[in-house]
Design a protein around this motif. Structure first.
Motif, short mmCIF file in Angstrom:
data_model
loop_
_atom_site.label_atom_id
_atom_site.label_comp_id
_atom_site.label_asym_id
_atom_site.label_seq_id
_atom_site.Cartn_x
_atom_site.Cartn_y
_atom_site.Cartn_z
N LEU A 249 -3.46 -13.57 -4.50
CA LEU A 249 -2.07 -12.75 -4.28
C LEU A 249 -1.25 -13.18 -3.33
CD1 LEU A 249 -4.08 -9.32 -4.94
CD2 LEU A 249 -2.42 -10.48 -6.55
N VAL A 250 -2.02 -13.59 -2.13
CA VAL A 250 -1.14 -14.05 -1.11
C VAL A 250 -0.31 -15.24 -1.36
CG1 VAL A 250 -1.22 -15.06 1.38
CG2 VAL A 250 -2.54 -13.13 0.66
N ALA A 251 -0.95 -16.08 -2.04
CA ALA A 251 -0.30 -17.29 -2.43
C ALA A 251 0.93 -17.30 -3.57
CB ALA A 251 -1.12 -18.58 -2.87
N LEU A 252 0.67 -16.31 -4.41
CA LEU A 252 1.52 -15.98 -5.44
C LEU A 252 2.56 -15.25 -5.32
CD1 LEU A 252 -0.89 -15.88 -8.74
CD2 LEU A 252 0.70 -17.86 -7.99
N PHE A 253 2.48 -14.18 -4.64
CA PHE A 253 3.27 -13.05 -4.44
C PHE A 253 3.51 -12.65 -2.66
CE2 PHE A 253 0.89 -12.19 -8.38
CZ PHE A 253 2.01 -12.28 -9.15
N ASP A 254 3.00 -13.45 -1.85
CA ASP A 254 2.95 -13.17 -0.53
C ASP A 254 2.64 -11.69 -0.20
OD1 ASP A 254 3.38 -13.81 2.11
OD2 ASP A 254 5.43 -13.20 2.15
N TRP A 255 1.58 -11.19 -0.80
CA TRP A 255 1.15 -9.79 -0.76
C TRP A 255 -0.43 -9.75 -0.56
CZ3 TRP A 255 -1.78 -6.22 -4.17
CH2 TRP A 255 -1.63 -4.84 -3.76
N ASP A 256 -0.81 -9.35 0.61
CA ASP A 256 -2.15 -9.30 1.08
C ASP A 256 -2.67 -7.76 0.57
OD1 ASP A 256 -4.62 -9.12 2.56
OD2 ASP A 256 -3.82 -10.13 4.20
N LEU A 257 -3.70 -7.77 -0.39
CA LEU A 257 -4.42 -6.80 -0.76
C LEU A 257 -5.05 -5.97 0.31
CD1 LEU A 257 -4.83 -4.87 -3.35
CD2 LEU A 257 -6.81 -6.42 -3.75
N VAL A 258 -5.89 -6.57 1.27
CA VAL A 258 -6.80 -5.78 2.01
C VAL A 258 -5.71 -5.36 2.92
CG1 VAL A 258 -8.17 -6.25 3.84
CG2 VAL A 258 -8.58 -7.65 1.82
#
Length: 66
Positions: free
Chosen positions: A7-16
């Protein structure tokens, strides 16, 4: 861990961080647990990769590939 990095790589979004960001200590604990889990699996991989030798597919009801 892999899902979060994807998710960080694809959307620059950190789920944690999105879930536990309000509690930084808890987010750090989650990151630490993921890291410890990855190290554990890395050291257990030789054993895990040989499980199919001990338990062939026939024992589990699967049909061998012919």
């Amino acid at each position: 861990g892999g899902l979060n990095w994807g998710l960080v790589a694809l959307f620059d979004w950190d789920l944690v961080a999105a879930i536990f960001g309000a509690i930084p200590v808890l987010a750090s604990i989650i990151y630490l647990l993921v890291a410890i889990s990855a190290i554990y699996v890395a050291f257990r991989m030789p054993y895990l990769s040989h499980l199919h030798d001990r338990y062939p597919a026939e024992r589990h009801g699967a049909h061998p590939v012919s």
